[in-house]
Design an enzyme around this catalytic site. Structure first.
Site, PDB file in Angstrom:
ATOM      1  CG  ASP A 198      -3.872   2.472   5.529  1.00 54.08           C
ATOM      2  OD1 ASP A 198      -3.150   2.661   4.529  1.00 54.08           O
ATOM      3  OD2 ASP A 198      -3.615   2.949   6.644  1.00 54.08           O
ATOM      4  CE  LYS A 222      -2.318   3.556   1.799  1.00 56.99           C
ATOM      5  NZ  LYS A 222      -1.967   4.655   2.729  1.00 56.99           N
ATOM      6  N   GLY A 276      -5.133  11.054  -1.627  1.00 55.23           N
ATOM      7  CA  GLY A 276      -5.892  12.106  -0.969  1.00 55.23           C
ATOM      8  C   GLY A 276      -5.457  13.507  -1.343  1.00 55.23           C
ATOM      9  N   GLY A 330       1.280   8.467   1.707  1.00 52.13           N
ATOM     10  CA  GLY A 330       2.131   9.568   2.128  1.00 52.13           C
ATOM     11  C   GLY A 330       2.641  10.383   0.964  1.00 52.13           C
ATOM     12  CE  LYS A 382       1.335   8.382  10.011  1.00 50.26           C
ATOM     13  NZ  LYS A 382       0.768   8.386   8.670  1.00 50.26           N
TER      14      LYS A 382
END
Length: 263
Positions: free
Chosen positions: A166, A12, A49, A15, A221
């Protein structure tokens, strides 16, 4: 390429890596180099995002979040799906091709890979994914290609849904019976002395949160990673893309970050 008996690996990607061409090039270059000598099947799952945020600003649409999840009004889902399954997916696919990989752009809906349903009516077109049929994805992997999968899915009625990346990666890994690495800006969890913690259980994490060793955004997280490990029923790893020289070890199955253990 030699076929190994290792489980496939789902990465995945999150960031700042998504917006940094150099970082992406290092990652895809490392995958290309690794796959010349070993054939462990690798698939990428991504969000994007930042692209959605930029687009919402340009279109003067308000971004609202509830418990860290983006509220996606149904009238906005065409725009958000366009940014994630369109722009973000093709940017990543294009970079992978430029770095010598045979990349295929997919979504959670392709081949029935993941079942998606509405997560919470208050969140709008936000979906929860569960493992589906990996036959098509497996065919892409068997052809020697690198699947790059966006976190956009479709319900049984054909409604587009935005899935947390995620959570999408957990569902894809479940469908493939694969190992999962959450690759991000964070190298893993550090102890009070700044040393990397190699493995972490829920009980150990709770103690570190109580002792304020794990704080602020890292709490979210850590909890998400533990939830992912529980959902998948196998350890998952949180590691960073910041050290490209270590990525080959990661692909080969070595731990370079923190492994989160299921209960």
């Amino acid at each position: 390429m030699t076929q190994t008996n290792q489980a496939p690996l789902v990465i995945k990607l999150g960031g700042a890596a998504l917006s940094c061409t150099q970082t992406l090039s290092q990652l895809f270059g490392a995958i290309a180099a690794y796959q010349k000598s070993a054939q462990r099947q690798i698939a990428i799952v991504h969000g994007g995002g930042y692209l959605v945020d930029e687009l919402m600003t340009k279109l003067q649409l308000e971004t609202v979040k509830k418990n860290g999840l983006r509220v996606t009004p149904y009238e906005q889902i065409p725009v958000i799906a366009g940014a994630l399954a369109g722009t973000a997916n093709k940017l990543l696919q294009g970079q992978a091709i430029a770095d010598g990989l045979n990349a295929v752009g997919l979504s959670l809906a392709d081949g029935g890979l993941c079942h998606v349903e509405e997560l919470d009516p208050e969140l709008g077109a936000v979906g929860k994914a569960s493992p589906g049929d990996s036959t098509l994805l497996q065919a892409v992997l068997n052809a020697g290609a690198l699947p790059i999968i966006s976190s956009i899915g479709l319900t049984e009625k054909g409604q587009m849904m935005n899935v947390n990346a995620d959570q999408a990666a957990v569902a894809v890994a479940g469908a493939l019976d694969a190992e999962l690495v959450l690759l991000s800006d964070v190298s893993g969890v550090l102890d009070g002395k700044g040393h990397l913690i190699k493995t972490l259980s829920e009980q150990e994490a709770d103690a570190l949160i109580q002792g304020q060793v794990i704080t602020d955004g890292m709490i979210v997280k850590v909890k998400a990673a533990l939830e992912a490990a529980n959902d998948l029923g196998r350890p998952i790893e949180v590691a960073t893309w910041r050290y490209p020289e270590k990525l080959t070890q990661l692909f080969a199955g070595e731990s370079i970050g923190t492994q989160f253990l299921p209960q």
